[in-house]
Design a protein around this motif. Structure first.
Motif, PDB file in Angstrom:
ATOM      1  N   SER A 142     -35.522   4.657 -35.107  1.00 35.88           N
ATOM      2  CA  SER A 142     -35.821   5.657 -34.074  1.00 35.88           C
ATOM      3  C   SER A 142     -36.610   5.038 -32.928  1.00 35.88           C
ATOM      4  N   GLY A 143     -37.574   4.194 -33.269  1.00 42.45           N
ATOM      5  CA  GLY A 143     -38.396   3.545 -32.246  1.00 42.45           C
ATOM      6  C   GLY A 143     -37.601   2.587 -31.378  1.00 42.45           C
ATOM      7  N   ILE A 144     -36.649   1.879 -31.982  1.00 42.52           N
ATOM      8  CA  ILE A 144     -35.821   0.943 -31.216  1.00 42.52           C
ATOM      9  C   ILE A 144     -35.013   1.692 -30.158  1.00 42.52           C
ATOM     10  N   PHE A 145     -34.366   2.783 -30.565  1.00 43.66           N
ATOM     11  CA  PHE A 145     -33.568   3.552 -29.612  1.00 43.66           C
ATOM     12  C   PHE A 145     -34.450   4.272 -28.588  1.00 43.66           C
ATOM     13  N   GLN A 146     -35.645   4.663 -29.029  1.00 42.21           N
ATOM     14  CA  GLN A 146     -36.571   5.301 -28.089  1.00 42.21           C
ATOM     15  C   GLN A 146     -37.042   4.310 -27.037  1.00 42.21           C
ATOM     16  N   ALA A 147     -37.215   3.044 -27.440  1.00 46.55           N
ATOM     17  CA  ALA A 147     -37.613   2.005 -26.490  1.00 46.55           C
ATOM     18  C   ALA A 147     -36.520   1.787 -25.449  1.00 46.55           C
ATOM     19  N   ILE A 148     -35.280   1.712 -25.912  1.00 47.05           N
ATOM     20  CA  ILE A 148     -34.149   1.534 -24.987  1.00 47.05           C
ATOM     21  C   ILE A 148     -34.081   2.710 -24.015  1.00 47.05           C
ATOM     22  N   ALA A 149     -34.237   3.919 -24.566  1.00 49.03           N
ATOM     23  CA  ALA A 149     -34.195   5.122 -23.731  1.00 49.03           C
ATOM     24  C   ALA A 149     -35.332   5.130 -22.717  1.00 49.03           C
ATOM     25  N   GLY A 150     -36.525   4.738 -23.159  1.00 49.29           N
ATOM     26  CA  GLY A 150     -37.684   4.733 -22.263  1.00 49.29           C
ATOM     27  C   GLY A 150     -37.522   3.767 -21.101  1.00 49.29           C
ATOM     28  N   ILE A 151     -37.010   2.575 -21.390  1.00 46.79           N
ATOM     29  CA  ILE A 151     -36.801   1.572 -20.343  1.00 46.79           C
ATOM     30  C   ILE A 151     -35.727   2.048 -19.357  1.00 46.79           C
ATOM     31  N   ALA A 152     -34.590   2.506 -19.903  1.00 43.47           N
ATOM     32  CA  ALA A 152     -33.487   2.951 -19.042  1.00 43.47           C
ATOM     33  C   ALA A 152     -33.897   4.155 -18.195  1.00 43.47           C
ATOM     34  N   LEU A 153     -34.646   5.079 -18.798  1.00 45.96           N
ATOM     35  CA  LEU A 153     -35.054   6.280 -18.076  1.00 45.96           C
ATOM     36  C   LEU A 153     -36.020   5.944 -16.946  1.00 45.96           C
ATOM     37  N   THR A 154     -36.963   5.048 -17.225  1.00 43.41           N
ATOM     38  CA  THR A 154     -37.935   4.653 -16.196  1.00 43.41           C
ATOM     39  C   THR A 154     -37.247   3.932 -15.041  1.00 43.41           C
ATOM     40  N   LEU A 155     -36.302   3.051 -15.359  1.00 44.20           N
ATOM     41  CA  LEU A 155     -35.558   2.349 -14.314  1.00 44.20           C
ATOM     42  C   LEU A 155     -34.693   3.327 -13.512  1.00 44.20           C
ATOM     43  N   SER A 156     -34.165   4.343 -14.194  1.00 44.01           N
ATOM     44  CA  SER A 156     -33.372   5.355 -13.498  1.00 44.01           C
ATOM     45  C   SER A 156     -34.234   6.152 -12.529  1.00 44.01           C
ATOM     46  N   PHE A 157     -35.454   6.488 -12.956  1.00 45.78           N
ATOM     47  CA  PHE A 157     -36.400   7.165 -12.058  1.00 45.78           C
ATOM     48  C   PHE A 157     -36.641   6.332 -10.805  1.00 45.78           C
ATOM     49  N   LYS A 158     -36.771   5.031 -11.020  1.00 43.22           N
ATOM     50  CA  LYS A 158     -37.045   4.120  -9.913  1.00 43.22           C
ATOM     51  C   LYS A 158     -35.891   4.101  -8.913  1.00 43.22           C
ATOM     52  N   ALA A 159     -34.652   4.145  -9.435  1.00 39.18           N
ATOM     53  CA  ALA A 159     -33.481   4.030  -8.568  1.00 39.18           C
ATOM     54  C   ALA A 159     -33.027   5.354  -7.970  1.00 39.18           C
ATOM     55  N   SER A 160     -33.371   6.457  -8.620  1.00 39.81           N
ATOM     56  CA  SER A 160     -32.859   7.749  -8.159  1.00 39.81           C
ATOM     57  C   SER A 160     -33.679   8.305  -6.999  1.00 39.81           C
ATOM     58  N   PRO A 161     -33.049   9.085  -6.124  1.00 37.02           N
ATOM     59  CA  PRO A 161     -33.774   9.691  -5.012  1.00 37.02           C
ATOM     60  C   PRO A 161     -34.659  10.840  -5.448  1.00 37.02           C
ATOM     61  N   ASN A 162     -34.383  11.399  -6.623  1.00 39.45           N
ATOM     62  CA  ASN A 162     -35.113  12.565  -7.106  1.00 39.45           C
ATOM     63  C   ASN A 162     -35.176  12.492  -8.631  1.00 39.45           C
ATOM     64  N   PRO A 163     -36.370  12.545  -9.247  1.00 36.37           N
ATOM     65  CA  PRO A 163     -36.455  12.470 -10.709  1.00 36.37           C
ATOM     66  C   PRO A 163     -35.720  13.612 -11.396  1.00 36.37           C
ATOM     67  N   GLY A 164     -35.538  14.721 -10.689  1.00 39.17           N
ATOM     68  CA  GLY A 164     -34.806  15.842 -11.254  1.00 39.17           C
ATOM     69  C   GLY A 164     -33.352  15.499 -11.514  1.00 39.17           C
TER      70      GLY A 164
END
Length: 220
Positions: free
Chosen positions: A67-89
């Motif tokens: 669970s932690g391994i997949f959560q780590a992948i999700a956390g990294i991808a989500l944070t990078l997506s926030f960085k690239a997206s114009p709106n966190p929503g």
């Protein structure tokens, strides 16, 4: 308090979290930011487990580690997506459709029922997210800023349009990766809870600890 109330509270806190992440990413790198908030979460959960449950709650659990391994992948991808997206929503609207994937996986893994009204609701949600993700990046204030150095004209150049499409695909792909990873994390967590239902916080600690370790290894 039932599961629906907890889910509602979680949704509110998630909205606050996503806005704070987007704000924080103006000052630090995405992976640094993800490492910071995950380690703080791990520290809080460690203290809670020590005070309330004792050292027995720190027993390694295979499903919790997964669970932690997949959560780590999700956390990294989500944070990078926030960085690239114009709106966190936008990121969160795509990411949260992982609930649909989790429901489908639960049907096959746990035999959880999926009724016709649920299927219709899933289709409606997926359709809504599709139209949200089709937003033109040239309409975004941040996207325009990202290639302001390359183009000082009032209208975007062909290069600017190409860059805008690349930025858009980047946040969308990262949000999808985060959603799939989080669904797998949900399945692993449920598996762990079925095996040891009374060790909820111990399983959470396993997941958070592995997530912290994975994010730390990125910086080595």
């Amino acid at each position: 308090m039932n599961w629906l109330a907890f889910a509602f509270i979680g949704a509110i806190l998630s909205a606050v979290w996503s806005l704070s992440v987007k704000k924080g990413l103006h000052n630090v790198f995405a992976t640094d930011f993800a490492s910071g908030y995950v380690m703080i979460s791990a520290l809080i959960l460690t203290l809670y487990n020590l005070i309330k449950l004792g050292v027995k709650s720190f027993k390694p659990d295979g499903w919790g580690i997964g669970s932690g391994i997949f959560q780590a992948i999700a956390g990294i991808a989500l944070t990078l997506s926030f960085k690239a997206s114009p709106n966190p929503g936008l990121t969160m609207s795509v990411f949260r459709t992982q609930a649909i994937l989790t429901a489908v996986l639960s049907y096959f893994v746990f035999g959880a029922p999926i009724t016709l009204p649920k299927i219709i609701a899933m289709i409606v949600v997926a359709s809504g997210v599709y139209f949200v993700s089709k937003e033109k990046p040239s309409d975004s204030h941040e996207t325009k800023e990202s290639f302001a150095v390359e183009n000082t004209e009032q209208h975007l150049t062909a290069f600017g349009d190409k860059l805008a499409k690349k930025v858009k695909k980047s946040w969308l792909l990262l949000a999808i990766v985060a959603g799939v990873s989080m669904s797998l994390k949900d399945i692993f967590t449920k598996k762990a809870l079925i095996r040891t239902p009374k060790n909820l916080f111990g399983i959470l600690w396993n997941a958070i600890f592995v997530q912290s370790l994975a994010l730390s290894l990125i910086h080595i």
